[in-house]
Design a protein around this motif. Structure first.
Motif, PDB file in Angstrom:
ATOM      1  N   MET A 189      36.576  41.404  50.563  1.00 58.34           N
ATOM      2  CA  MET A 189      37.254  41.618  49.370  1.00 58.34           C
ATOM      3  C   MET A 189      36.520  42.598  48.302  1.00 58.34           C
ATOM      4  O   MET A 189      36.873  43.465  47.457  1.00 58.34           O
ATOM      5  CB  MET A 189      37.717  40.317  48.423  1.00 58.34           C
ATOM      6  CG  MET A 189      38.633  39.231  49.095  1.00 58.34           C
ATOM      7  SD  MET A 189      38.978  37.921  48.194  1.00 58.34           S
ATOM      8  CE  MET A 189      39.613  38.640  46.612  1.00 58.34           C
ATOM      9  N   LYS A 190      35.093  42.351  48.471  1.00 60.24           N
ATOM     10  CA  LYS A 190      34.209  43.171  47.660  1.00 60.24           C
ATOM     11  C   LYS A 190      34.181  44.603  48.447  1.00 60.24           C
ATOM     12  O   LYS A 190      34.030  45.705  47.643  1.00 60.24           O
ATOM     13  CB  LYS A 190      33.015  42.500  47.279  1.00 60.24           C
ATOM     14  CG  LYS A 190      31.993  43.605  46.218  1.00 60.24           C
ATOM     15  CD  LYS A 190      30.909  42.575  46.164  1.00 60.24           C
ATOM     16  CE  LYS A 190      29.757  43.399  45.310  1.00 60.24           C
ATOM     17  NZ  LYS A 190      30.160  43.839  44.009  1.00 60.24           N
ATOM     18  N   ARG A 191      34.010  44.470  49.817  1.00 60.69           N
ATOM     19  CA  ARG A 191      33.615  45.669  50.410  1.00 60.69           C
ATOM     20  C   ARG A 191      34.601  46.569  50.857  1.00 60.69           C
ATOM     21  O   ARG A 191      34.401  47.908  50.681  1.00 60.69           O
ATOM     22  CB  ARG A 191      32.857  45.146  51.672  1.00 60.69           C
ATOM     23  CG  ARG A 191      32.149  46.236  52.401  1.00 60.69           C
ATOM     24  CD  ARG A 191      31.721  45.850  53.851  1.00 60.69           C
ATOM     25  NE  ARG A 191      30.988  46.820  54.690  1.00 60.69           N
ATOM     26  CZ  ARG A 191      30.722  46.713  55.914  1.00 60.69           C
ATOM     27  NH1 ARG A 191      31.150  45.710  56.620  1.00 60.69           N
ATOM     28  NH2 ARG A 191      30.082  47.746  56.527  1.00 60.69           N
ATOM     29  N   TRP A 192      35.939  45.977  50.982  1.00 61.37           N
ATOM     30  CA  TRP A 192      37.025  46.816  51.224  1.00 61.37           C
ATOM     31  C   TRP A 192      37.941  46.733  50.240  1.00 61.37           C
ATOM     32  O   TRP A 192      39.214  47.499  50.688  1.00 61.37           O
ATOM     33  CB  TRP A 192      37.402  46.549  52.833  1.00 61.37           C
ATOM     34  CG  TRP A 192      36.457  46.834  53.644  1.00 61.37           C
ATOM     35  CD1 TRP A 192      35.771  45.706  54.407  1.00 61.37           C
ATOM     36  CD2 TRP A 192      35.936  48.073  54.243  1.00 61.37           C
ATOM     37  NE1 TRP A 192      34.778  46.407  55.577  1.00 61.37           N
ATOM     38  CE2 TRP A 192      34.828  47.711  55.323  1.00 61.37           C
ATOM     39  CE3 TRP A 192      35.993  49.425  53.840  1.00 61.37           C
ATOM     40  CZ2 TRP A 192      34.051  48.717  55.810  1.00 61.37           C
ATOM     41  CZ3 TRP A 192      35.227  50.323  54.507  1.00 61.37           C
ATOM     42  CH2 TRP A 192      34.360  50.134  55.517  1.00 61.37           C
ATOM     43  N   GLY A 193      37.988  45.930  49.475  1.00 59.28           N
ATOM     44  CA  GLY A 193      39.123  45.648  48.320  1.00 59.28           C
ATOM     45  C   GLY A 193      40.353  45.001  48.945  1.00 59.28           C
ATOM     46  O   GLY A 193      41.523  45.184  48.357  1.00 59.28           O
ATOM     47  N   PHE A 194      40.250  44.023  49.764  1.00 56.70           N
ATOM     48  CA  PHE A 194      41.331  43.334  50.658  1.00 56.70           C
ATOM     49  C   PHE A 194      41.650  42.518  49.280  1.00 56.70           C
ATOM     50  O   PHE A 194      41.065  41.898  48.319  1.00 56.70           O
ATOM     51  CB  PHE A 194      40.907  42.580  51.408  1.00 56.70           C
ATOM     52  CG  PHE A 194      40.618  42.913  52.882  1.00 56.70           C
ATOM     53  CD1 PHE A 194      40.560  44.421  53.039  1.00 56.70           C
ATOM     54  CD2 PHE A 194      40.554  42.140  54.040  1.00 56.70           C
ATOM     55  CE1 PHE A 194      40.251  45.122  54.365  1.00 56.70           C
ATOM     56  CE2 PHE A 194      40.458  43.006  55.116  1.00 56.70           C
ATOM     57  CZ  PHE A 194      40.393  44.147  55.329  1.00 56.70           C
ATOM     58  N   LYS A 195      43.114  42.004  49.447  1.00 58.60           N
ATOM     59  CA  LYS A 195      43.686  41.302  48.411  1.00 58.60           C
ATOM     60  C   LYS A 195      43.453  39.841  48.503  1.00 58.60           C
ATOM     61  O   LYS A 195      43.162  39.246  47.392  1.00 58.60           O
ATOM     62  CB  LYS A 195      45.106  41.303  48.550  1.00 58.60           C
ATOM     63  CG  LYS A 195      46.098  40.616  47.508  1.00 58.60           C
ATOM     64  CD  LYS A 195      47.535  40.553  48.015  1.00 58.60           C
ATOM     65  CE  LYS A 195      48.383  39.631  46.873  1.00 58.60           C
ATOM     66  NZ  LYS A 195      49.852  39.755  47.084  1.00 58.60           N
ATOM     67  N   GLY A 196      42.955  39.324  49.542  1.00 57.76           N
ATOM     68  CA  GLY A 196      42.548  37.922  49.593  1.00 57.76           C
ATOM     69  C   GLY A 196      43.793  36.859  49.932  1.00 57.76           C
ATOM     70  O   GLY A 196      44.863  37.216  49.789  1.00 57.76           O
ATOM     71  N   GLY A 197      43.644  35.680  50.089  1.00 62.38           N
ATOM     72  CA  GLY A 197      44.537  34.766  50.285  1.00 62.38           C
ATOM     73  C   GLY A 197      45.299  34.187  48.823  1.00 62.38           C
ATOM     74  O   GLY A 197      44.702  34.745  47.771  1.00 62.38           O
ATOM     75  N   SER A 198      46.170  33.420  48.936  1.00 63.92           N
ATOM     76  CA  SER A 198      46.799  32.864  47.992  1.00 63.92           C
ATOM     77  C   SER A 198      45.925  31.930  47.002  1.00 63.92           C
ATOM     78  O   SER A 198      45.363  31.351  47.692  1.00 63.92           O
ATOM     79  CB  SER A 198      48.147  32.305  48.228  1.00 63.92           C
ATOM     80  OG  SER A 198      48.018  31.253  48.925  1.00 63.92           O
ATOM     81  N   ALA A 199      46.039  32.053  45.871  1.00 67.27           N
ATOM     82  CA  ALA A 199      45.316  30.895  44.955  1.00 67.27           C
ATOM     83  C   ALA A 199      45.667  29.757  45.023  1.00 67.27           C
ATOM     84  O   ALA A 199      45.175  28.677  44.395  1.00 67.27           O
ATOM     85  CB  ALA A 199      44.916  31.348  43.573  1.00 67.27           C
ATOM     86  N   SER A 200      47.113  29.233  45.412  1.00 66.25           N
ATOM     87  CA  SER A 200      47.587  27.771  45.483  1.00 66.25           C
ATOM     88  C   SER A 200      48.454  27.682  46.631  1.00 66.25           C
ATOM     89  O   SER A 200      48.596  28.412  47.302  1.00 66.25           O
ATOM     90  CB  SER A 200      48.130  27.623  43.764  1.00 66.25           C
ATOM     91  OG  SER A 200      49.142  28.609  43.817  1.00 66.25           O
ATOM     92  N   HIS A 201      49.429  26.667  46.353  1.00 60.30           N
ATOM     93  CA  HIS A 201      50.465  26.415  47.279  1.00 60.30           C
ATOM     94  C   HIS A 201      49.827  26.327  48.771  1.00 60.30           C
ATOM     95  O   HIS A 201      50.243  27.059  49.782  1.00 60.30           O
ATOM     96  CB  HIS A 201      51.616  27.688  47.440  1.00 60.30           C
ATOM     97  CG  HIS A 201      52.033  27.841  46.071  1.00 60.30           C
ATOM     98  ND1 HIS A 201      53.069  26.965  45.480  1.00 60.30           N
ATOM     99  CD2 HIS A 201      52.280  28.817  45.049  1.00 60.30           C
ATOM    100  CE1 HIS A 201      53.813  27.106  44.290  1.00 60.30           C
ATOM    101  NE2 HIS A 201      53.104  28.273  44.069  1.00 60.30           N
ATOM    102  N   GLY A 202      49.049  25.384  48.914  1.00 58.76           N
ATOM    103  CA  GLY A 202      48.660  24.902  50.338  1.00 58.76           C
ATOM    104  C   GLY A 202      47.504  25.577  50.774  1.00 58.76           C
ATOM    105  O   GLY A 202      46.923  25.334  51.943  1.00 58.76           O
ATOM    106  N   ASN A 203      47.129  26.576  50.022  1.00 60.53           N
ATOM    107  CA  ASN A 203      45.783  27.398  50.591  1.00 60.53           C
ATOM    108  C   ASN A 203      44.716  26.556  50.687  1.00 60.53           C
ATOM    109  O   ASN A 203      44.312  26.098  49.413  1.00 60.53           O
ATOM    110  CB  ASN A 203      45.651  28.705  49.795  1.00 60.53           C
ATOM    111  CG  ASN A 203      44.822  29.726  50.431  1.00 60.53           C
ATOM    112  OD1 ASN A 203      43.898  29.241  51.569  1.00 60.53           O
ATOM    113  ND2 ASN A 203      44.618  30.900  50.198  1.00 60.53           N
ATOM    114  N   SER A 204      43.856  26.170  51.708  1.00 62.15           N
ATOM    115  CA  SER A 204      42.670  25.328  51.676  1.00 62.15           C
ATOM    116  C   SER A 204      41.675  26.150  52.291  1.00 62.15           C
ATOM    117  O   SER A 204      41.660  26.486  53.471  1.00 62.15           O
ATOM    118  CB  SER A 204      43.000  23.968  52.483  1.00 62.15           C
ATOM    119  OG  SER A 204      41.912  23.530  52.634  1.00 62.15           O
ATOM    120  N   LEU A 205      40.602  26.579  51.381  1.00 59.43           N
ATOM    121  CA  LEU A 205      39.266  27.163  51.918  1.00 59.43           C
ATOM    122  C   LEU A 205      39.603  28.396  52.539  1.00 59.43           C
ATOM    123  O   LEU A 205      38.705  29.182  53.388  1.00 59.43           O
ATOM    124  CB  LEU A 205      38.470  26.324  52.653  1.00 59.43           C
ATOM    125  CG  LEU A 205      38.217  24.689  52.271  1.00 59.43           C
ATOM    126  CD1 LEU A 205      37.387  23.969  53.211  1.00 59.43           C
ATOM    127  CD2 LEU A 205      37.325  24.882  50.997  1.00 59.43           C
TER     128      LEU A 205
END
Length: 278
Positions: A189-205
């Motif tokens: 996310m910092k190196r290439w600017g990826f969006k990343g996973g969702s912050a909620s709704h079942g996302n675990s770690l």
């Protein structure tokens, strides 16, 4: 056969070989001159004037294909200035520390044209013996850093010539090369600017994980895949940097915008070859 007779015969052979006609050095192409200079030990090469190029500090007219040497500067920091219309201009302040020409490389000897520039000062005890021998052979003072800039034949200047900030003029565009700030091992996310996973709704770690790397089928990671790794600390060039103003008395130069050095403050400046029209 005695040693005297062997020496006499070898001397006669050398004289007979040197009497053969040898083509003039000036009639050979430049690459052939380079090969002869590098791989031949014939005495006729010295007689033909090879390696006797005389470089003088005379004014010359630069053509569109001419390439001048660059300089080495030290980044002092950043500030801001305002023009007469009240617009704020971000400025990088640079210091040109006693640049001189420490070596001239020519086609006859090295196979190309280039100038080696040295900056700063350094004591002899802090240099290696090969470095001290190089400076003494060229007849220049001990320098802190050396950089080589490729130039054209019409831009050669003699060894020992001092270069200051007047090498560039306000309003000129230059290319600045330096080492970027090292940021250590960083994620995608910092190196290439990826969006990343969702912050909620079942996302675990899995909020900042890269996700699938698309290695199905061939069973290996594709070369050049954007993944986590070491960020920064690489040589980068900022093109079309505008020279705002210069101060020859203090050796200072103001350029618009940011340039990369942080822990490694040395910069390489050269006239830019392509200017953006935007």
């Amino acid at each position: 056969m005695s040693a005297l007779s062997r020496g006499l015969i070898s001397r006669l052979r050398i004289q007979s070989a040197s009497s053969k006609p040898i083509p003039s050095y000036t009639t050979l192409p430049s690459f052939s001159r380079y090969l002869i200079r590098r791989f031949s030990a014939e005495p006729a090469i010295e007689q033909s004037g090879l390696g006797t190029r005389v470089i003088e500090a005379t004014p010359r007219v630069m053509t569109p294909n001419s390439k001048r040497t660059g300089i080495i500067a030290v980044k002092c920091g950043m500030t801001a200035l305002w023009d007469k219309w009240g617009a704020r201009i971000p400025i990088s302040l640079l210091w040109v520390d006693d640049n001189i020409v420490s070596q001239v490389k020519t086609v006859e000897k090295e196979g190309f044209f280039a100038l080696q520039i040295g900056c700063g000062q350094k004591k002899e005890k802090h240099l290696t013996k090969p470095e001290v021998g190089h400076f003494r052979a060229q007849g220049v003072p001990m320098k802190r850093k050396l950089r080589e800039f490729p130039v054209t034949e019409d831009a050669l200047i003699p060894v020992g010539t001092s270069i200051d900030v007047r090498h560039f003029v306000p309003g000129q565009y230059v290319d600045v090369t330096g080492i970027t700030r090292g940021k250590g091992f960083q994620g995608v996310m910092k190196r290439w600017g990826f969006k990343g996973g969702s912050a909620s709704h079942g996302n675990s770690l899995s909020h900042r994980t890269p996700g699938s790397i698309g290695s199905q089928g061939h069973g290996k990671v594709i070369k050049g895949k954007k993944m986590a790794g070491r960020m920064g600390g690489k040589q980068r060039t900022v093109k079309n940097v505008w020279v705002y103003k210069i101060d020859p008395a203090r050796g200072l130069m103001w350029v618009r915008g940011q340039v990369c050095p942080y822990l490694f403050p040395l910069l390489d400046f050269r006239s830019c070859l392509c200017i953006s029209l935007e």
